[in-house]
Design a protein around this motif. Structure first.
Motif, mmCIF file in Angstrom:
data_model
loop_
_atom_site.group_PDB
_atom_site.id
_atom_site.type_symbol
_atom_site.label_atom_id
_atom_site.label_comp_id
_atom_site.label_asym_id
_atom_site.label_seq_id
_atom_site.Cartn_x
_atom_site.Cartn_y
_atom_site.Cartn_z
ATOM 1 N N THR A 7 0.886 -1.169 0.000
ATOM 2 C CA THR A 7 0.000 0.000 0.000
ATOM 3 C C THR A 7 0.919 1.212 0.000
ATOM 4 O O THR A 7 1.672 1.437 0.947
ATOM 5 N N VAL A 8 0.887 1.923 -1.122
ATOM 6 C CA VAL A 8 1.865 2.990 -1.377
ATOM 7 C C VAL A 8 1.174 4.331 -1.171
ATOM 8 O O VAL A 8 0.073 4.550 -1.688
ATOM 9 N N VAL A 9 1.800 5.234 -0.438
ATOM 10 C CA VAL A 9 1.178 6.539 -0.206
ATOM 11 C C VAL A 9 2.246 7.625 -0.153
ATOM 12 O O VAL A 9 3.271 7.476 0.519
ATOM 13 N N ASP A 10 2.027 8.687 -0.903
ATOM 14 C CA ASP A 10 2.947 9.828 -0.899
ATOM 15 C C ASP A 10 2.198 11.080 -1.334
ATOM 16 O O ASP A 10 1.028 11.012 -1.716
ATOM 17 N N VAL A 11 2.861 12.223 -1.233
ATOM 18 C CA VAL A 11 2.200 13.515 -1.530
ATOM 19 C C VAL A 11 3.041 14.280 -2.550
ATOM 20 O O VAL A 11 3.808 15.178 -2.185
ATOM 21 N N PRO A 12 2.883 13.946 -3.830
ATOM 22 C CA PRO A 12 3.670 14.673 -4.841
ATOM 23 C C PRO A 12 3.221 16.122 -5.021
ATOM 24 O O PRO A 12 4.007 16.956 -5.482
ATOM 25 N N GLY A 13 1.974 16.448 -4.651
ATOM 26 C CA GLY A 13 1.496 17.833 -4.768
ATOM 27 C C GLY A 13 1.736 18.615 -3.488
ATOM 28 O O GLY A 13 2.456 18.168 -2.605
ATOM 29 N N ASP A 14 1.122 19.797 -3.403
ATOM 30 C CA ASP A 14 1.264 20.638 -2.210
ATOM 31 C C ASP A 14 -0.114 20.869 -1.602
ATOM 32 O O ASP A 14 -0.904 21.648 -2.130
ATOM 33 N N PRO A 15 -0.434 20.194 -0.494
ATOM 34 C CA PRO A 15 -1.782 20.309 0.070
ATOM 35 C C PRO A 15 -2.069 21.693 0.653
ATOM 36 O O PRO A 15 -3.220 22.004 0.938
ATOM 37 N N PHE A 16 -1.038 22.543 0.812
ATOM 38 C CA PHE A 16 -1.276 23.898 1.307
ATOM 39 C C PHE A 16 -1.717 24.833 0.176
ATOM 40 O O PHE A 16 -2.275 25.882 0.442
ATOM 41 N N SER A 17 -1.423 24.443 -1.075
ATOM 42 C CA SER A 17 -1.909 25.289 -2.166
ATOM 43 C C SER A 17 -2.944 24.574 -3.034
ATOM 44 O O SER A 17 -3.787 25.216 -3.650
ATOM 45 N N ASP A 18 -2.910 23.222 -3.078
ATOM 46 C CA ASP A 18 -3.937 22.485 -3.838
ATOM 47 C C ASP A 18 -4.951 21.942 -2.838
ATOM 48 O O ASP A 18 -4.733 21.956 -1.642
ATOM 49 N N ASN A 19 -6.009 21.374 -3.395
ATOM 50 C CA ASN A 19 -6.915 20.570 -2.592
ATOM 51 C C ASN A 19 -6.104 19.388 -2.023
ATOM 52 O O ASN A 19 -5.451 18.681 -2.779
ATOM 53 N N PRO A 20 -6.122 19.180 -0.686
ATOM 54 C CA PRO A 20 -5.284 18.116 -0.117
ATOM 55 C C PRO A 20 -5.491 16.753 -0.766
ATOM 56 O O PRO A 20 -4.525 16.033 -1.014
ATOM 57 N N ALA A 21 -6.751 16.424 -1.091
ATOM 58 C CA ALA A 21 -6.992 15.097 -1.687
ATOM 59 C C ALA A 21 -6.282 14.986 -3.034
ATOM 60 O O ALA A 21 -5.768 13.921 -3.396
ATOM 61 N N ALA A 22 -6.200 16.093 -3.779
ATOM 62 C CA ALA A 22 -5.554 16.050 -5.098
ATOM 63 C C ALA A 22 -4.037 16.003 -4.974
ATOM 64 O O ALA A 22 -3.346 15.576 -5.910
ATOM 65 N N ALA A 23 -3.512 16.425 -3.845
ATOM 66 C CA ALA A 23 -2.051 16.420 -3.663
ATOM 67 C C ALA A 23 -1.518 15.019 -3.386
ATOM 68 O O ALA A 23 -0.337 14.739 -3.555
ATOM 69 N N LEU A 24 -2.427 14.141 -2.928
ATOM 70 C CA LEU A 24 -2.044 12.787 -2.510
ATOM 71 C C LEU A 24 -1.975 11.836 -3.699
ATOM 72 O O LEU A 24 -2.742 11.960 -4.646
ATOM 73 N N ALA A 25 -1.051 10.890 -3.642
ATOM 74 C CA ALA A 25 -1.059 9.757 -4.567
ATOM 75 C C ALA A 25 -1.081 8.503 -3.709
ATOM 76 O O ALA A 25 -0.346 8.422 -2.727
ATOM 77 N N SER A 26 -1.909 7.534 -4.060
ATOM 78 C CA SER A 26 -1.913 6.306 -3.270
ATOM 79 C C SER A 26 -2.485 5.153 -4.073
ATOM 80 O O SER A 26 -3.339 5.350 -4.939
#
Ligand code: GUN
Ligand code: ZN
Length: 431
Positions: A7-26
């Protein structure tokens, strides 16, 4: 090549400027294909990667969460044996707890033992990259760099510079500071995974001559780190020592020390004009929540940092902080923002993972290599897989999705739940 299934999870985006859900990859059942140089070549659902590469050996890491290695943007190597000095404000704690221990690193045998414990402690806590506040002794810095070099970690560190208002054995004049720093830069900056950071302890213990030395050293393309705005008595003392400075940050800024390669620890009592300066120049702040709480330094104004566009990452600030585990700093950051009520920033599990990984990689200029699992980056990772039957294992079994699983990890995980840590494809914990 190797194919890792997890189960792979990381945050390639920036949740402080994007929608947090969109910043996540999993991916619940994900795969990372890693080449023999330790670089991620492909990432996606395991079934698709396995079908495309049926002959590659599979390492099965299911039953936990595979996330990028943690990044600690502020941790003091000579304070590893001084954790737990509770009940004092900053300046008393320095005098009674931290600095007597730092003096012991004048002895190279003592320094080597601490350096070994420090490097092992980082690995055991899942930290693969760190900006390390060093020692006042150049020999102790060589010892740290030697240990770090063998560890596989990404370590940025430097000799601590001070020429006033500390115990005398920790003081050095500007000439010695310059010469010893230059020699260390020559030996270690850019050596494999090591880099150098120019490190005045804080303005309180640094004369204008030391700031000039720092400016001269920065010409070498190195990093810069120090403390700022941690404690109200400290802030007032610095204002008295630098009557011409506009504010605390200006004691550094007027020497050209505030740049996108600068990381300032704490910044609890920041003024708006200081935040504006930090944001405008692209400098970063290391937020150290357990330290701020333990020393009673104050309540970190994260929302104001975000409003001013100041990048924030996490620091354990050991030994004022209460341990090397960046997951704990993330949880404490969350708690504090909750307690701030309407002034707090509403941190989600995605923000916490970002703060613990990619934000730190960006602060240290390592985000082209580590901090997330985008193909082309190194396989730099930590596997949180708790012992069967533990409360975390029970909770992970009941998680509804990967964000929920992440929340349960931040609530419950400790270093005891870390099964393996990789830097550039190399496992760092003895199996
Ligand atoms: N300010 C100057 N030195 C230190 C230190 O060692 N720890 C903390 N938290 N703040 C400092
Ligand atoms: Zn510190």
């Amino acid at each position: 090549m190797s194919l890792y299934r997890a189960t792979v999870v990381d945050v390639p985006g920036d949740p402080f400027s994007d929608n947090p859900a969109a910043a996540l990859a999993s991916e619940q059942d994900g795969g990372l294909l890693v080449d023999n140089a330790g670089v991620i070549v492909e990432r996606g659902p395991f079934a698709a990667l396995h079908a495309a590469h049926p002959d590659e050996p599979v390492t099965d890491l299911r039953g936990g969460l595979l996330m990028p290695g943690f990044v600690d943007t502020h941790v003091h190597y000579p304070q590893l044996r001084a954790i737990g000095g509770l009940g004092m404000p900053l300046l008393d704690w320095l005098e009674q707890c931290a600095l007597p221990e730092e003096s012991r690193l004048a002895d190279p045998f003592y320094a080597d033992a601490v350096a070994a414990e420090f490097v092992d402690g980082l690995v055991s806590a899942g930290t693969t990259s760190a900006l390390v506040f060093g020692s006042h002794f150049a020999t102790a810095m060589d010892i740290l760099f030697e240990r770090a070099d063998r560890s596989g970690l990404n370590i940025t560190a430097g000799l601590v510079l001070s020429d006033r208002l500390l115990r005398p054995d920790l003081l050095s004049g500007p000439e010695r500071c310059l010469a010893q720093s230059q020699a260390l830069i020559e030996r270690w900056h850019g050596h494999d995974r090591l880099r150098y950071a120019v490190t005045p302890r804080f303005a309180l213990s640094s004369s204008e001559s030391i700031m000039d030395v720092c400016a001269e050293l920065l010409a070498d393309d190195v990093w810069f780190t120090t403390h700022v705005n941690e404690n109200q008595v400290e802030v007032a003392t610095v204002a008295g020592l630098f009557p011409d400075a506009d504010h605390y940050l200006d004691t550094y800024h007027r020497h050209g020390l505030v740049t996108s390669r600068s990381v300032f620890a704490h910044n609890v009592h920041a003024r708006d004009d200081e935040l504006e300066l930090l944001g405008g120049l692209g400098a970063w702040v290391a937020h150290c929540p357990t330290s701020n709480a333990a020393l009673g330094s104050g309540l970190f104004p994260l929302a104001r940092h975000v409003q001013h566009g100041v990048g924030v990452a996490l620091g354990s600030d050991v030994g004022a902080g209460t341990g090397l585990f960046i997951g704990k700093e993330a949880l404490q950051a969350y708690f504090l923002q909750r307690l701030l009520g309407p002034d707090g920033y509403p941190l989600t599990p995605v923000h916490l993972l970002y703060l613990a990984t990619r934000a730190g990689a960006k602060a240290l200029g390592l985000d082209d290599r580590v901090g997330d699992f985008t193909p082309g980056k190194e396989f730099d990772a930590v596997l949180i897989r708790p012992p069967a039957g533990s409360t975390l294992a029970v909770n992970l079994a009941h998680a509804t999705d990967t964000v929920d699983a992440l929340a349960r990890v931040f609530a419950l995980a400790t270093p005891a739940d870390i099964e393996q840590v990789w830097s550039c494809g190399r496992p760092l914990l003895a199996g």
